[in-house]
Scaffold this motif. Structure first.
Motif, PDB file in Angstrom:
ATOM      1  N   ALA A 161     -28.413  -7.913  22.236  1.00 37.55           N
ATOM      2  CA  ALA A 161     -29.174  -7.001  23.078  1.00 37.55           C
ATOM      3  C   ALA A 161     -30.417  -6.489  22.363  1.00 37.55           C
ATOM      4  O   ALA A 161     -30.495  -6.458  21.129  1.00 37.55           O
ATOM      5  N   HIS A 162     -31.393  -6.067  23.159  1.00 36.27           N
ATOM      6  CA  HIS A 162     -32.530  -5.277  22.656  1.00 36.27           C
ATOM      7  C   HIS A 162     -32.079  -3.831  22.730  1.00 36.27           C
ATOM      8  O   HIS A 162     -31.838  -3.306  23.814  1.00 36.27           O
ATOM      9  N   VAL A 163     -31.961  -3.176  21.594  1.00 30.00           N
ATOM     10  CA  VAL A 163     -31.370  -1.843  21.541  1.00 30.00           C
ATOM     11  C   VAL A 163     -32.454  -0.782  21.352  1.00 30.00           C
ATOM     12  O   VAL A 163     -33.300  -0.884  20.455  1.00 30.00           O
ATOM     13  N   VAL A 164     -32.387   0.247  22.198  1.00 34.01           N
ATOM     14  CA  VAL A 164     -33.262   1.406  22.088  1.00 34.01           C
ATOM     15  C   VAL A 164     -32.390   2.597  21.708  1.00 34.01           C
ATOM     16  O   VAL A 164     -31.368   2.863  22.346  1.00 34.01           O
ATOM     17  N   ALA A 165     -32.788   3.311  20.656  1.00 34.73           N
ATOM     18  CA  ALA A 165     -32.035   4.470  20.190  1.00 34.73           C
ATOM     19  C   ALA A 165     -32.765   5.748  20.578  1.00 34.73           C
ATOM     20  O   ALA A 165     -33.983   5.848  20.415  1.00 34.73           O
ATOM     21  N   TYR A 166     -32.010   6.721  21.095  1.00 28.75           N
ATOM     22  CA  TYR A 166     -32.573   8.030  21.426  1.00 28.75           C
ATOM     23  C   TYR A 166     -32.036   9.062  20.453  1.00 28.75           C
ATOM     24  O   TYR A 166     -30.816   9.244  20.319  1.00 28.75           O
ATOM     25  N   ILE A 167     -32.948   9.726  19.737  1.00 30.75           N
ATOM     26  CA  ILE A 167     -32.590  10.785  18.809  1.00 30.75           C
ATOM     27  C   ILE A 167     -33.529  11.967  19.025  1.00 30.75           C
ATOM     28  O   ILE A 167     -34.585  11.834  19.635  1.00 30.75           O
ATOM     29  N   ARG A 168     -33.142  13.124  18.520  1.00 30.70           N
ATOM     30  CA  ARG A 168     -33.988  14.306  18.664  1.00 30.70           C
ATOM     31  C   ARG A 168     -34.668  14.708  17.363  1.00 30.70           C
ATOM     32  O   ARG A 168     -35.604  15.500  17.383  1.00 30.70           O
ATOM     33  N   GLN A 169     -34.185  14.176  16.241  1.00 28.20           N
ATOM     34  CA  GLN A 169     -34.763  14.532  14.951  1.00 28.20           C
ATOM     35  C   GLN A 169     -35.431  13.310  14.322  1.00 28.20           C
ATOM     36  O   GLN A 169     -34.786  12.283  14.115  1.00 28.20           O
ATOM     37  N   ALA A 170     -36.722  13.447  14.023  1.00 27.78           N
ATOM     38  CA  ALA A 170     -37.493  12.333  13.477  1.00 27.78           C
ATOM     39  C   ALA A 170     -36.924  11.837  12.154  1.00 27.78           C
ATOM     40  O   ALA A 170     -37.079  10.662  11.807  1.00 27.78           O
ATOM     41  N   GLY A 171     -36.245  12.718  11.425  1.00 37.35           N
ATOM     42  CA  GLY A 171     -35.692  12.333  10.136  1.00 37.35           C
ATOM     43  C   GLY A 171     -34.612  11.266  10.211  1.00 37.35           C
ATOM     44  O   GLY A 171     -34.256  10.667   9.190  1.00 37.35           O
ATOM     45  N   TYR A 172     -34.094  11.010  11.398  1.00 35.37           N
ATOM     46  CA  TYR A 172     -33.036  10.013  11.548  1.00 35.37           C
ATOM     47  C   TYR A 172     -33.563   8.657  12.020  1.00 35.37           C
ATOM     48  O   TYR A 172     -32.778   7.732  12.258  1.00 35.37           O
ATOM     49  N   GLU A 173     -34.886   8.522  12.146  1.00 33.26           N
ATOM     50  CA  GLU A 173     -35.430   7.262  12.660  1.00 33.26           C
ATOM     51  C   GLU A 173     -35.078   6.078  11.766  1.00 33.26           C
ATOM     52  O   GLU A 173     -34.660   5.019  12.252  1.00 33.26           O
ATOM     53  N   THR A 174     -35.253   6.242  10.462  1.00 35.07           N
ATOM     54  CA  THR A 174     -34.935   5.142   9.547  1.00 35.07           C
ATOM     55  C   THR A 174     -33.474   4.741   9.657  1.00 35.07           C
ATOM     56  O   THR A 174     -33.135   3.548   9.650  1.00 35.07           O
ATOM     57  N   LEU A 175     -32.611   5.720   9.803  1.00 37.45           N
ATOM     58  CA  LEU A 175     -31.177   5.457   9.907  1.00 37.45           C
ATOM     59  C   LEU A 175     -30.865   4.561  11.098  1.00 37.45           C
ATOM     60  O   LEU A 175     -30.151   3.556  10.962  1.00 37.45           O
ATOM     61  N   VAL A 176     -31.389   4.891  12.275  1.00 32.55           N
ATOM     62  CA  VAL A 176     -31.043   4.108  13.472  1.00 32.55           C
ATOM     63  C   VAL A 176     -31.747   2.759  13.485  1.00 32.55           C
ATOM     64  O   VAL A 176     -31.226   1.788  14.037  1.00 32.55           O
ATOM     65  N   ARG A 177     -32.912   2.694  12.862  1.00 36.04           N
ATOM     66  CA  ARG A 177     -33.570   1.379  12.769  1.00 36.04           C
ATOM     67  C   ARG A 177     -32.791   0.458  11.833  1.00 36.04           C
ATOM     68  O   ARG A 177     -32.661  -0.744  12.097  1.00 36.04           O
ATOM     69  N   GLU A 178     -32.259   1.010  10.755  1.00 41.67           N
ATOM     70  CA  GLU A 178     -31.440   0.204   9.850  1.00 41.67           C
ATOM     71  C   GLU A 178     -30.181  -0.295  10.532  1.00 41.67           C
ATOM     72  O   GLU A 178     -29.650  -1.355  10.191  1.00 41.67           O
ATOM     73  N   ALA A 179     -29.700   0.461  11.519  1.00 42.77           N
ATOM     74  CA  ALA A 179     -28.509   0.035  12.264  1.00 42.77           C
ATOM     75  C   ALA A 179     -28.814  -1.118  13.204  1.00 42.77           C
ATOM     76  O   ALA A 179     -27.900  -1.830  13.636  1.00 42.77           O
ATOM     77  N   GLY A 180     -30.090  -1.289  13.576  1.00 41.71           N
ATOM     78  CA  GLY A 180     -30.453  -2.402  14.449  1.00 41.71           C
ATOM     79  C   GLY A 180     -31.252  -2.031  15.677  1.00 41.71           C
ATOM     80  O   GLY A 180     -31.522  -2.888  16.521  1.00 41.71           O
ATOM     81  N   ALA A 181     -31.646  -0.758  15.798  1.00 42.25           N
ATOM     82  CA  ALA A 181     -32.456  -0.355  16.947  1.00 42.25           C
ATOM     83  C   ALA A 181     -33.855  -0.945  16.818  1.00 42.25           C
ATOM     84  O   ALA A 181     -34.524  -0.759  15.808  1.00 42.25           O
ATOM     85  N   GLU A 182     -34.314  -1.660  17.857  1.00 41.62           N
ATOM     86  CA  GLU A 182     -35.654  -2.233  17.837  1.00 41.62           C
ATOM     87  C   GLU A 182     -36.707  -1.208  18.230  1.00 41.62           C
ATOM     88  O   GLU A 182     -37.859  -1.289  17.814  1.00 41.62           O
TER      89      GLU A 182
END
Length: 315
Positions: A161-182
């Motif tokens: 799948a093409h995965v989109v991650a929704y977060i509220r804190q910018a500090g977690y962007e690297t974390l979710v991208r490392e998990a595979g969020a495009e």
């Protein structure tokens, strides 16, 4: 009767969680006795502990070693490294676990890694399965930096799948991208996620306004799988837009109900094989001794860390 140590609710101590002596478990014929090495905390059991009666024993996730195999011959032998799931009472030195809720842990997988899988991993696993074939599809994961969300991103990405991650804190962007969020949406409101939609599957845990917006972002034949309402249980949404999209659906997922149709052992075995192969990576933000249970539980409720907390059972 022999005694063991376990975590119980004690309203008279700060945090309401404490170690105490309790009666050792007596397993049913289809249960194995497991000497617990590590436990994982989830928001559900911790939240219940804040109002549960004195003496209640919380805990879902555990990993350890089979001390006494099931009397009926089912399950794994003495000495097997296992991970398992209970409806309550997993946070103890010795726990009886139904053999259909246990899976063998491969040598290369640590007890800490394994302990993160039962509730968070299995919830993500079943949520992703509800989307059917995801090859080339669009998946939105809300609460993406949490334990379930982090696993869901990885499992959806592994499904093509093409995965989109929704977060509220910018500090977690690297974390979710490392998990595979495009793609990553960082906002207080989910509406900006429309840029990457519509979505064939939305894995949702916030509720409230977020769920209302999520239902408007579905593609035809799309599905929203709801497994939590951390942002509020009351929801308003555009019903005409929802049914007008065509064959969309909202599915309420509760893990223990899903386990009526497929045992925890099956899903845990699949998740462990992915961890062993390096395809699935548990994200552990905090490791400590279980003597710190009250403090770690409060940190979890206060959202002081995004991933999983694992506590080691000390002698």
């Amino acid at each position: 009767m022999s005694k063991i140590r376990a975590v119980i609710v004690d309203p008279n101590v700060p945090g309401r969680l404490a170690l105490s002596e309790v009666t050792a478990p007596k397993p049913a014929p289809d249960e194995a006795l497991v000497r617990v090495a590590a436990i994982s905390l989830n928001r559900g059991e911790v939240k219940r502990s804040t109002s549960a009666e004195a003496g209640w024993q919380p805990g879902w996730d555990l990993a350890g070693v089979v001390e006494t195999p099931a009397a009926d011959g089912s399950g794994l032998p003495q000495g097997a490294r296992v991970v398992g799931l209970r409806r309550a009472g997993a946070w103890a030195e010795l726990v009886s676990v139904p053999t259909n809720a246990l899976a063998e842990v491969p040598p290369s997988v640590s007890f800490a890694q394994a302990a993160t899988l039962p509730v968070a991993g299995l919830t993500a696993y079943h949520a992703v399965l509800k989307g059917g074939s995801l090859l080339g599809r669009r998946v939105l994961v809300t609460g993406a930096s949490g334990g379930v969300g982090y696993f869901a991103i990885q499992l959806a990405q592994l499904s093509g799948a093409h995965v989109v991650a929704y977060i509220r804190q910018a500090g977690y962007e690297t974390l979710v991208r490392e998990a595979g969020a495009e793609s990553v949406v960082i906002a207080e409101d989910l509406s900006p996620a429309s840029e990457y939609g519509p979505y064939d599957l939305i894995i949702e845990s916030v509720g409230g306004k977020t769920l209302g917006v999520a239902l408007s972002l579905l593609a035809q034949d799309g599905k929203t799988v709801l497994y939590g309402v951390s942002g509020g249980a009351e929801v308003t949404f555009n019903a005409a837009q929802f049914f007008g999209t065509g064959s969309v659906s909202l599915y309420g997922l509760r893990l223990f109900d899903e386990l009526r149709f497929e045992s925890a052992a099956v899903g845990l075995k699949r998740l462990l094989s992915l961890v062993e192969a390096g395809h699935l990576r548990p994200h552990i933000d905090l490791e400590a001794s279980w003597t710190q249970i009250a403090d770690v539980a409060q940190q979890l409720l206060d959202r002081r860390f995004p991933g999983k907390a694992v506590l080691h059972i000390s002698n």
